[in-house]
Scaffold this motif. Structure first.
Motif, mmCIF file in Angstrom:
data_model
loop_
_atom_site.group_PDB
_atom_site.id
_atom_site.type_symbol
_atom_site.label_atom_id
_atom_site.label_comp_id
_atom_site.label_asym_id
_atom_site.label_seq_id
_atom_site.Cartn_x
_atom_site.Cartn_y
_atom_site.Cartn_z
ATOM 1 N N SER A 282 -11.961 -17.224 -62.876
ATOM 2 C CA SER A 282 -13.119 -17.356 -61.997
ATOM 3 C C SER A 282 -13.097 -18.722 -61.325
ATOM 4 O O SER A 282 -12.339 -19.610 -61.722
ATOM 5 N N GLU B 27 -10.592 -20.951 -69.793
ATOM 6 C CA GLU B 27 -11.881 -21.117 -69.102
ATOM 7 C C GLU B 27 -13.028 -21.307 -70.091
ATOM 8 O O GLU B 27 -13.875 -22.187 -69.912
ATOM 9 N N ALA B 28 -13.040 -20.477 -71.118
ATOM 10 C CA ALA B 28 -14.137 -20.558 -72.091
ATOM 11 C C ALA B 28 -14.139 -21.908 -72.802
ATOM 12 O O ALA B 28 -15.200 -22.499 -73.039
ATOM 13 N N SER C 268 -12.629 -13.238 -65.435
ATOM 14 C CA SER C 268 -11.694 -14.374 -65.489
ATOM 15 C C SER C 268 -10.320 -13.966 -64.968
ATOM 16 O O SER C 268 -9.852 -12.876 -65.294
ATOM 17 N N THR D 207 -14.624 -22.667 -63.217
ATOM 18 C CA THR D 207 -13.960 -23.707 -64.019
ATOM 19 C C THR D 207 -12.785 -24.303 -63.234
ATOM 20 O O THR D 207 -12.233 -23.652 -62.335
ATOM 21 N N LYS E 82 -21.910 -17.063 -73.393
ATOM 22 C CA LYS E 82 -21.192 -16.957 -72.117
ATOM 23 C C LYS E 82 -19.815 -16.360 -72.381
ATOM 24 O O LYS E 82 -18.994 -16.962 -73.065
ATOM 25 N N GLY F 297 -9.693 -22.221 -64.052
ATOM 26 C CA GLY F 297 -9.771 -20.934 -63.360
ATOM 27 C C GLY F 297 -9.369 -21.077 -61.897
ATOM 28 O O GLY F 297 -8.581 -20.290 -61.368
ATOM 29 N N TYR G 247 -16.201 -14.951 -70.996
ATOM 30 C CA TYR G 247 -15.207 -14.809 -69.936
ATOM 31 C C TYR G 247 -14.381 -13.568 -70.237
ATOM 32 O O TYR G 247 -13.710 -13.493 -71.265
ATOM 33 N N THR H 30 -18.602 -13.225 -67.154
ATOM 34 C CA THR H 30 -17.925 -13.656 -65.938
ATOM 35 C C THR H 30 -16.490 -13.144 -65.944
ATOM 36 O O THR H 30 -15.782 -13.323 -66.937
ATOM 37 N N GLU I 208 -13.936 -15.718 -74.838
ATOM 38 C CA GLU I 208 -13.265 -14.799 -73.926
ATOM 39 C C GLU I 208 -13.256 -13.415 -74.568
ATOM 40 O O GLU I 208 -13.408 -13.269 -75.788
ATOM 41 N N THR J 296 -19.358 -20.195 -76.050
ATOM 42 C CA THR J 296 -18.552 -19.552 -75.010
ATOM 43 C C THR J 296 -17.391 -18.833 -75.690
ATOM 44 O O THR J 296 -16.966 -19.218 -76.780
ATOM 45 N N ALA K 10 -8.455 -16.575 -69.897
ATOM 46 C CA ALA K 10 -9.879 -16.509 -70.232
ATOM 47 C C ALA K 10 -10.216 -17.506 -71.333
ATOM 48 O O ALA K 10 -11.277 -18.130 -71.319
#
Lengths: 454, 454
Positions: free
Chosen positions: A189, A215-216, A187, A192, A159, A195, A161, A185, A137, A135, A212
């Motif tokens: 979002s 979240e990641a 961010s 999470t 993935k 988020g 962000y 996605t 950002e 993951t 971000a």
């Protein structure tokens, strides 16, 4: 015309076989990452839920000077490296300067920037560890693009962000990541906890890199088989990016060129830290007398107006603390700021070197940057990314000084990437809709208040 | 891994010093351009109001084998040439094919395609003639971008007529031309007689290359100090693009590689004609036995389904007649067609060679092209332009055949440019919104009816 070609290419055999760890040459080592709860130095075990094991080893190793580049990464590098070191003859002529200007061009791969150098390394170690995916950002999108390419090459899930404002303003960036199979996605979002918390506190926020990242990281630590990867700031990233500097050094040596000034743009420090690695070593050893200049945007001036302190790396405060030049993790550059380089902090390695007086820093307003970018494009052909154009601006300033003094200085700068995805910003500039925002002292003071106190 | 590097770079000294004129080797020369009124061959004097004088000389010369590249153009070439010849090791591995695949990558300049090779030459001759500026048309935008860069370098005014549908769908293309100082007008427009006439007859039309050419020519001939320039089809353009083939030949020779199959996409023929120039010469001379394959879109199949006849080069019928494989100047590819390669005719040089049985042609549907493009991008890293991806598709088909037969053929193709400005098309492809349109025989017959009768 001298005997130096427009582009100095190394052969494939001259592609460096190892990354260089600048920390090994530093007299004062960069300060360690701290656990945000205990304020103790993070151990490898502490970092294991977040980062890949071999990358943690690289992160914590301040002593080993060289890390051999694994064959799989080396093979990938060969698809787009060695990158050219270009002599800017046309720019010199247009400026009528006796200076010799060189730029290391890292935009000659699809990701369009130097970020690929570390992305492929991080993806490789994740694959080797048997992970399912990573993951991350992305802001301006260069890192996300590079990582998507790298993950696609090693068949890893990716993935991303993406800061919401960029997600909306740069649909093509999003799409190029999809070409390489990444999921993207915006961010913050609702996927999470962090988020959702940020959205609750700031409904309608357009996001920031700090959000971000939070979240990641959360997604990485809460999904088995995933780890988090980062495109700048960290020691490991600077290690991988040293390939830029090592190639530059080898190309200059071919023609016995000794740099007088070395210039790079600085957001989190990945490009600058890579470009200067061998030159800074020689400077520390007293073998080289070059000036080394970090260029940052006036709207996000961590070196020139920040403080050197332990700070959070992310807005959600889930990451370790890093000692760095920082504007405070609450700091978000004004929305009119066009390019990347919008991270609130700076690489701990570069922060320590700056604090030791081994390098300089200047900040430049964005309209000046775009002016330089366009002048450069029209004579050198390459359409530069706004980030890279910070270095162009200061290289041109230095070359203009040489015109005054008559000195034929060797000016070397990093041209980190291309501006194909930044044409909205160029359009603003053409239409006179771009202005310069410089944060006030009061604004900076307010964000310094978010620094952890201990 | 063999001893052949991923990228075969030539040194600056190995950059060819002259363009090669393939016509000099042709036993049957391409048919001359005709005056649309008198049907007599156009003389230099007839062409002088439209084209620059030295370019006319190049256009009409079927005999001189080499034209020395003027120093000013050579200096510009050195900024981005020699371009790399890449061995597609990663694609070979992913396809598990014994074939050796090579591609000549022309996307490594800001214009993002091979078009710059001719744009800089045409701008140079215009400047040398003391002109104020040039006019042109652009469809997908690669030619307009390249010409804008070239004109900016020589400080020439550049007026681009951009097919309206592209103007609207590709705002970034428009903007990059503005970075280089060009003016860009959507075509058909009310700035010309021919544009007003077309708008009257077809209100709401989204334009075509044929319309845009008519407008650009009208502006050139009615404004003192202006001439018209064109990015494909013409003999002079193929001459300039021979730099691609000459470099490819030199790079292959370094490693004693003899090509078995040479593949290029073909719209008007600029890239293909340049890539094959020295190889076709050797084939004509009986020194080389390679297959040479033109790849065109199934939606605009001039070679595979067109007729070999004199036709108008533009919709407004203001240009000379050219003998070529053509679909009729009324032909406009279906609007769902994503890439370039949408011109109704084909280079007279290539048309004659094809008619002489010296080369093959295949047409491919666009979803297959995008599938190949994405597969290529994921392993080779480069995001290809849809146009270039036509060649990728057929190169991969040929490599797949080698997997069946076990032959280690040397497959060489032209990768003409990057797809940074084509992400709307990639998005359509990802979202399953792209389909394949193939014109019916009735539709083609209707457009053949627009052929001049004499």
């Amino acid at each position: 015309m001298e005997n130096i070609p427009y582009k100095i290419y190394l052969t494939e055999d001259e592609l460096p076989k190892a990354w260089y760890n600048l920390r090994s040459a530093m007299k004062t080592k960069p300060a360690p990452l701290l656990n945000p709860g205990t304020h103790e130095a993070m151990s490898a075990a502490d970092l294991a839920p977040v980062f890949c094991d071999e990358l943690i080893a690289q992160e914590l190793d301040n002593d080993t000077p060289y890390f051999e580049i694994p064959q799989e990464i080396y093979d990938f590098y060969k698809m787009y490296r060695p990158s050219p070191l270009v002599r800017a003859y046309c720019l010199e002529k247009a400026m009528d300067t006796p200076a010799h200007i060189y730029y290391k061009f890292e935009g000659n791969n699809t990701s369009g920037s130097h970020k690929l150098n570390s992305a492929i390394a991080q993806a490789y170690y994740a694959k080797k560890q048997g992970l399912k995916g990573v993951t991350t950002e992305t802001g301006a999108g260069q890192w996300g693009t590079a990582l998507s390419m790298a993950c696609s090459y090693f068949q890893l899930d990716c993935k991303v962000y993406m800061v919401k404002v960029s997600y909306e303003q740069k649909p093509f960036r999003r799409e190029v990541m999809r070409v390489y199979g990444a999921s993207v996605t915006p961010s913050p979002s609702d996927t999470t906890n962090v988020g959702r918390k940020i959205l609750e506190a700031h409904p309608g926020t357009t996001g920031s890199l700090g959000c971000a990242i939070s979240e990641a990281v959360e997604v990485a630590v809460s999904n088995p088989g995933y780890r988090y990867v980062l495109g700048s700031v960290l020691n490991q990233v600077l290690l991988h990016q040293s390939i830029i500097g090592l190639e530059t050094e080898a190309a200059l040596k071919k023609y016995d060129i000794v740099p007088d000034v070395i210039i790079g743009c600085a957001g989190g420090g990945s490009n600058l830290g890579g470009l200067i690695a061998p030159f800074m070593r020689d400077k520390i050893l007293g073998k080289l007398n070059a000036r080394i200049i970090a260029v940052e945007p006036a709207s996000c001036p961590s070196f020139t107006r920040g403080v050197y302190a332990y700070d959070f790396c992310d807005t959600g405060m889930v990451c370790p603390l890093a000692k760095m030049y920082t504007l405070g993790s609450n700091f978000i550059p004004a929305p009119n700021h066009a390019g990347g380089l919008r991270y609130h902090g700076m690489s701990p390695v570069l922060s320590q070197l700056y604090d030791d007086g081994l390098m300089e820093a200047v900040s430049v307003p964005q309209t000046e940057v775009f002016k330089a970018a366009e002048a450069f494009a029209r004579v050198e052909g390459i359409l530069p990314a706004p980030e890279s154009s910070h270095a162009i601006k200061v290289a041109m300033d230095e070359a203009a000084k040489c015109r005054e003094t008559g000195e034929a200085k060797n000016i070397v700068f990093g041209l980190t990437g291309t501006g194909y995805f930044d044409l909205v910003a160029y359009e603003k500039f053409h239409n006179g809709l771009m202005d310069d925002y410089i944060p006030t002292d009061e604004e900076l003071q307010a964000s310094f208040d978010s620094l952890p106190k201990f």
